[in-house]
Design a protein around this motif. Structure first.
Motif, mmCIF file in Angstrom:
data_model
loop_
_atom_site.group_PDB
_atom_site.id
_atom_site.type_symbol
_atom_site.label_atom_id
_atom_site.label_comp_id
_atom_site.label_asym_id
_atom_site.label_seq_id
_atom_site.Cartn_x
_atom_site.Cartn_y
_atom_site.Cartn_z
ATOM 1 N N TYR A 149 -6.217 2.971 5.113
ATOM 2 C CA TYR A 149 -5.481 4.057 5.772
ATOM 3 C C TYR A 149 -4.481 3.504 6.798
ATOM 4 N N TYR A 196 4.302 5.749 5.233
ATOM 5 C CA TYR A 196 4.252 6.485 3.969
ATOM 6 C C TYR A 196 3.770 7.909 4.188
ATOM 7 N N LEU A 216 -2.245 3.425 -3.970
ATOM 8 C CA LEU A 216 -3.473 4.114 -3.550
ATOM 9 C C LEU A 216 -4.188 4.732 -4.742
ATOM 10 N N PHE A 234 0.824 -1.213 0.000
ATOM 11 C CA PHE A 234 0.000 0.000 0.000
ATOM 12 C C PHE A 234 0.862 1.268 0.000
ATOM 13 N N ASN A 235 1.530 1.526 -1.103
ATOM 14 C CA ASN A 235 2.268 2.779 -1.214
ATOM 15 C C ASN A 235 1.420 3.811 -1.965
ATOM 16 N N THR A 236 1.976 4.973 -2.194
ATOM 17 C CA THR A 236 1.216 6.058 -2.805
ATOM 18 C C THR A 236 0.727 5.700 -4.204
ATOM 19 N N LYS A 275 -3.122 0.518 6.804
ATOM 20 C CA LYS A 275 -2.037 -0.133 6.061
ATOM 21 C C LYS A 275 -1.031 0.912 5.572
ATOM 22 N N TYR A 276 -1.568 2.015 5.133
ATOM 23 C CA TYR A 276 -0.728 3.099 4.638
ATOM 24 C C TYR A 276 0.158 3.643 5.762
#
Length: 674
Positions: A465, A473, A448, A443-445, A467-468
């Motif tokens: 959220y 991140y 997303l 779950f990186n940018t 996970k982020y």
């Protein structure tokens, strides 16, 4: 509006010359009453109003038609009983000279506010179209037909009278009744030049079907266009005889696919049934030629007729696919036509029709068809077709069936970055618990932007959220994806260093608040309070999520109404229609406070007295509030087109028309009847 007419007729009957000063007042009332009695009513079979007024004539009519229990109904005891019931349950008071004088004086007050020339024209019954439009809107409807008969306007001219007040259905009915006995070409010109909101098509159909009739006149070189005929009520369509069907060239007119798209579902069924009954099934879908001409009529065909198309060797299925793609249809009809398509045509139409298919048809399509597109290309096109809409309208079972075709591994704990990427926005089928099992590293940018959509629920967003956050991140990134703003905990929203900047992200934050829990919403209210009444902040709130003002009390709202109005003007004409819709979501007590405060402002009342100035209440254009000629209304047929024009005036208003949903009984009682 009929009640108003009856009040004035009753006033003329109830008032004696002693009740009024001699002169114009008596002349006005008696002239109106006389013209009303000689004018025709709007019943199915038109007749002079004098046949029903005064109301005592109803007793003679009861006897003439031998109405059941007429002797009881005509008795004074029964009359008093009905009067009391109307007073109790409908609020209708008995009309005597005192009550009538109140309404008469109100009418006279309005009359004397007119210019001298306009008063003279009115008394002499010699008004021009321009004079008529200078009268109050209620007077325009109140005037008997004779005033309109002498205008000398054509159909387009009468349409312009109606177009000048898009939300005034009373004027639509008035002019329609004036034109009911005119030639077909004049009536059709009127209908075709109307520029009214879609909500009034049913009203137009009522007039055309139940008052005008559609029989073609022998002396007319013009007949109704399809845009007019499509407004007919279904029962009137079914009552069209064969001669009228042929005389009006309906078969040719039904070829217009652009007009067909404006018809209601029930109208489509009625017109298909009428066409098929007159011309036969062959002229709908019997040959390629007829399919091109009238194939769109299939959107009104019964399902058993559509089943006949399967295996039809005379019709190329590509023509059926073209009809499907270009015609809005009920999903059941789409499913029947889908069965008649060849595999290659199904593939071409799959993206546009997948949401209308039965789930078994979707599964069959994936199982048996050798797809021309790769799964990834198919996937991207479906995302663009489904998730780009403001509202997700795909049946959940169809969504599941297609999503599972992109998910080969249900062991979520072992998912790789690629498996999550392949699922993309279809991640919406996963529960929060299943999302929690997916490794946080995925779950990186970039991910997303691949998986986030407005379809995700608040619990799903919360899981993503978290996970982020697990990978820190958020610390590394300068900004948070706007869709994840819905998942911010209350404490984070209130923190000293939240992952947003109010001045830059307020619109995204307010949009995200549509999914907030009560705790999150309270936190949002807290951070927005310091600059709550600043025009720029308030503009964003009113145009995005007015519910943010729900904890403002009526007293404070009244005190800050100038800030509210200023915020709407700050948003500008481009956002007027958006805000006009959004402010209806304000709590009703705030809308009520808006009207109460606006009523206290200078110019809002008819002086002397407490009556509302209806020009202020409804934000009408007046001689002192000329619209800005340089600002073009993007929606000239919108129900609030007049209010938009008033909004562009340099002379600002309190925009009371936007708060009409908050009218209290007290406020309604202050609305002047004329």
């Amino acid at each position: 509006m009929l009640t108003v007419v009856l009040l004035f007729v009753a006033a003329a009957s109830a008032l004696s010359d002693e009740d009024l000063e001699p002169g114009q007042e008596v002349q006005i009332l008696k002239s109106l009453a006389l013209k009303f009695r000689t004018a025709e009513n709007d019943f199915t079979q038109a007749s002079p109003n004098s046949a029903y007024f005064p109301f005592v004539k109803s007793r003679k009519e009861n006897e003439r038609i031998k109405r059941l229990n007429s002797s009881t109904i005509n008795s004074d005891v029964y009359m008093k009983k009905i009067t009391e019931q109307l007073k109790t349950w409908r609020g209708f008071e008995e009309i005597d000279s005192a009550v009538a004088l109140t309404y008469a004086n109100l009418m006279f007050e309005t009359f004397y506010n007119l210019s001298p020339d306009l008063r003279t024209s009115f008394l002499q019954s010699s008004m021009s179209a321009d004079d008529l439009q200078k009268l109050p809107l209620s007077w325009q409807y109140l005037l008997p037909h004779q005033f309109y008969d002498d205008l000398g306007l054509d159909g387009a001219g009468f349409a312009e009278l109606v177009n000048s007040s898009p939300g005034n259905t009373a004027m639509l009915y008035k002019i329609a009744m004036v034109l009911r006995d005119e030639a077909v070409d004049m009536r059709d010109a009127f209908m075709n030049n109307l520029n009214l909101p879609d909500q009034y098509r049913e009203d137009m159909g009522y007039v055309l079907g139940y008052r005008w009739g559609i029989e073609s006149e022998a002396d007319s070189n013009f007949d109704y266009t399809m845009s007019t005929l499509l407004h007919l009520p279904s029962d009137v369509v079914m009552g069209i005889n064969n001669a009228t069907f042929d005389n009006l060239n309906i078969a040719d007119k039904l070829e217009d696919t652009s007009m067909w798209g404006l018809a209601s579902p029930q109208s489509k069924v009625a017109w298909f049934t009428k066409f098929e009954g007159r011309k036969g099934w062959r002229e709908v879908a019997g040959t390629p030629h007829h399919m091109v001409r009238h194939g769109h009529l299939l959107s009104g065909a019964p399902l058993d007729k559509l089943r006949e198309l399967k295996g039809n060797k005379e019709i190329e299925t590509s023509l059926l696919a073209e009809v499907l793609d270009n015609t809005e249809m009920n999903p059941l009809r789409v499913q029947e036509l889908w069965e008649a398509l060849a595999d290659v045509d199904r593939e071409k139409s799959f993206i546009s029709q997948a949401s209308n298919l039965d789930v078994s048809q979707i599964l069959s399509h994936y199982d048996t068809l050798n797809l021309v597109h790769t799964p990834h290309q198919h996937h991207v096109m479906l995302e663009n077709a489904w998730f780009a809409q403001d509202k997700f309208n795909v049946p959940w079972v169809n969504f599941l069936a297609i999503s599972f075709s992109y998910m080969n591994n249900e062991e979520f704990v072992s998912w790789t970055y690629k498996e999550l990427q392949d699922l993309g926005m279809f991640v919406a089928i996963l529960s929060p618990a299943e999302i929690d099992l997916i490794p946080a590293d995925d779950f990186n940018t970039t991910m997303l932007s691949t998986i986030l959509s407005s379809t995700l629920s608040l619990p799903q967003l919360n899981s993503i959220y978290l996970k982020y956050l697990d990978n820190n991140y958020l610390v590394a990134d300068a900004t948070l994806n706007p869709l994840l703003l819905s998942a911010l905990p209350s404490a984070t929203i209130l923190s000293a260093n939240p992952p947003f900047i109010w001045s830059q992200d307020k619109t995204n934050l307010l949009t995200a608040s549509a999914k907030y829990s009560p705790g999150q919403m309270h936190s949002l209210h807290e951070i927005s309070k310091p600059g709550h009444w600043a025009p720029s902040n308030l503009s964003a709130i009113l145009s995005t999520h007015p519910q943010c003002m729900s904890d403002v009390n009526p007293q404070e709202f009244r005190a800050k109404l100038d800030s509210v109005v200023s915020a709407i003007y700050t948003a500008g004409p481009d956002k007027f229609h958006v805000i006009a819709t959004k402010v209806q979501k304000l709590p009703r007590h705030l809308l009520m406070a808006w009207l109460e405060e606006a009523h206290t402002r200078p110019g809002s009342k008819r002086m002397p007295g407490e009556w509302w100035n209806s020009d202020v209440l409804l934000d009408r254009v007046t001689s002192t509030s000329i619209p800005d000629s340089g600002t073009i209304n993007p929606f000239p047929s919108h129900p609030m087109a007049v209010q938009f024009d008033r909004f562009t005036s340099a002379n600002r208003s309190m925009l009371a028309s936007l708060a009409l949903a908050g009218m209290s009984c007290h406020c309604i009682n202050l609305v002047e009847t004329p």
